[in-house]
Design an enzyme around this catalytic site. Structure first.
Site, PDB file in Angstrom:
ATOM      1  CB  THR A  35      30.895  -3.096 -17.355  1.00 54.25           C
ATOM      2  OG1 THR A  35      31.692  -3.908 -15.752  1.00 54.25           O
ATOM      3  CG2 THR A  35      29.701  -2.940 -16.429  1.00 54.25           C
ATOM      4  CG  HIS A  67      34.596  -7.519 -10.274  1.00 55.22           C
ATOM      5  ND1 HIS A  67      35.395  -7.869  -9.229  1.00 55.22           N
ATOM      6  CD2 HIS A  67      34.853  -6.899 -11.238  1.00 55.22           C
ATOM      7  CE1 HIS A  67      36.556  -7.720  -9.886  1.00 55.22           C
ATOM      8  NE2 HIS A  67      36.547  -6.878 -11.111  1.00 55.22           N
ATOM      9  CG  HIS A 106      33.425 -11.597 -15.460  1.00 50.69           C
ATOM     10  ND1 HIS A 106      33.479 -10.487 -14.972  1.00 50.69           N
ATOM     11  CD2 HIS A 106      35.124 -11.071 -15.557  1.00 50.69           C
ATOM     12  CE1 HIS A 106      34.249  -9.325 -14.085  1.00 50.69           C
ATOM     13  NE2 HIS A 106      35.209  -9.440 -14.744  1.00 50.69           N
ATOM     14  CB  CYS A 134      32.294   1.075 -17.691  1.00 53.63           C
ATOM     15  SG  CYS A 134      33.929   0.723 -18.177  1.00 53.63           S
ATOM     16  CD  GLU A 137      30.362  -6.179 -15.595  1.00 56.72           C
ATOM     17  OE1 GLU A 137      31.608  -6.337 -15.106  1.00 56.72           O
ATOM     18  OE2 GLU A 137      29.220  -6.276 -15.548  1.00 56.72           O
TER      19      GLU A 137
HETATM   20  S1  SF4 Z   1      34.201   2.380 -14.116  1.00 49.00           S
HETATM   21 FE1  SF4 Z   1      34.290   0.245 -15.914  1.00 49.00          FE
HETATM   22  S2  SF4 Z   1      36.011  -1.185 -14.842  1.00 49.00           S
HETATM   23 FE2  SF4 Z   1      36.180   0.205 -13.660  1.00 49.00          FE
HETATM   24  S3  SF4 Z   1      35.103  -0.806 -11.767  1.00 49.00           S
HETATM   25 FE3  SF4 Z   1      33.453   0.358 -12.855  1.00 49.00          FE
HETATM   26  S4  SF4 Z   1      32.492  -0.985 -15.065  1.00 49.00           S
HETATM   27 FE4  SF4 Z   1      34.443  -1.506 -13.727  1.00 49.00          FE
END
Ligand code: SF4
Length: 337
Positions: free
Chosen positions: A184, A94, A144, A214, A146
């Site tokens: 994300t 994170h 969170h 993401c 992150e």
């Molecule tokens: S790909 Fe997406 S869900 Fe997976 S660790 Fe990275 S940011 Fe987090």
């Protein structure tokens, strides 16, 4: 297990919806590239340097993964002052703020950074916008890790918002010089809604070139959106503190299909299955496949004899290991010598 197509699921849903008790296993599901990389980093560090290896926070938000790595010698800590001076510590997927990186330097810790490259991308955007003099609005959940890490890149100019009411209450020095970023692992729909609210409040607001949510979050939500209408229940394998797993439950419920987040098969309540013919099963990005397998086996034992995997889109993303671990592997003597 057989595979089926989305078209077939849709046909069955619109016409003669099957009364057979069955499981639809969504694909993609489970581990994303960032999680695979983070777990690999801890495992390689343990194999290369030997236990104990300290990890700041949960390496990924999944209790099974954390317990498994702890058994192998990883020591999970909340803050760096719990790590002995000079010891080796891994940052979680994170990410961390510059204040944490500075604290590690002060304590002489040997750092291995398992931050997901897609989280790092958001950090880089925050630094860029802040340097250009923008006030930053970070859409996300303020508790969170992150979000704490990203906000820490430019704490004096960053405000975190998670509701449209918070957007309405925003005050910035110059409304024409505002940029937004997002966590994300948000819900795609929720993020779109929040960004619209921001654009209404600050018509000249700018954002990242490509969205910050993401690929793994997007793909798992899209899979649920495509299949939830053909299911009576959606089970999401994931831990309570996993943001992207919680969003999958929300996506399903927003489509009026009942859904539960379960850490393991043991959490399934038999009454959830009353009157349920089709159960869709997916997993958050930090949930291992072994737990999905347990859930499917439980459902089979409960009479759900047919298991079809429904691939909504292919997913083949892989991330390389960070240079510090590649170098460490090359230079460290094997454990035991
Ligand atoms: S790909 Fe997406 S869900 Fe997976 S660790 Fe990275 S940011 Fe987090």
């Amino acid at each position: 297990m057989t595979t089926t197509t989305l078209e077939r699921v849709s046909e069955e849903q619109s016409g003669n919806k099957t009364k057979t008790k069955r499981v639809l296993l969504l694909k993609p599901r489970g581990f994303c590239a960032g999680v695979v990389r983070a777990i690999d980093i801890v495992q390689i560090a343990l194999e290369t340097f030997g236990a104990p290896i300290y990890v700041r926070k949960e390496i990924v938000h999944n209790s099974y993964v954390v317990t498994d790595l702890a058994k192998k010698g990883a020591i999970f800590v909340n803050e760096l002052d719990e790590v002995p001076e000079g010891a080796r510590v891994i940052y979680s997927a994170h990410g961390v703020s510059p204040a944490v990186r500075e604290a590690a330097k002060q304590r002489g810790l040997k750092v291995i950074d398992a931050t997901c490259p897609l989280v790092t991308k958001v950090h880089v955007e925050a630094i860029k916008f802040a340097k250009q003099g923008y006030s930053l609005v970070l859409v996300g959940h303020r508790d969170h890790e992150e979000v704490e890490g990203t906000q820490g890149e430019a704490p004096d100019v960053t405000q975190v918002v998670s509701t449209v009411e918070e957007v309405a209450a925003l005050v910035v020095p110059d409304p024409n010089k505002v940029a937004y970023l997002t966590q994300t692992t948000l819900s795609l729909d929720e993020a779109r809604y929040m960004i619209e609210a921001l654009k209404n409040k600050f018509p000249n607001i700018i954002g990242p070139h490509a969205q910050d949510i993401c690929y793994a979050t997007e793909n798992r939500q899209t899979a649920v959106k495509n299949v939830a209408h053909g299911a009576d229940l959606v089970l999401v394998v994931g831990s309570r503190n996993s943001s992207n797993s919680n969003r999958l439950v929300e996506v399903s419920k927003n489509l009026d299909t009942n859904s539960y987040l379960i850490d393991t098969a043991d959490a399934i309540q038999p009454e959830w299955l009353e009157g349920v013919n089709t159960v869709a099963v997916t997993a958050g990005a930090s949930a291992p496949e072994v737990l999905v397998k347990d859930v499917v086996e439980y459902l089979q034992a409960m009479g759900y004899g047919s298991v079809d995997e429904v691939e909504v889109m292919p997913e083949n993303v892989r991330f390389g290991l960070p240079p510090e671990i590649v170098q460490a592997i090359a230079s460290a003597p094997p454990v035991g010598r």
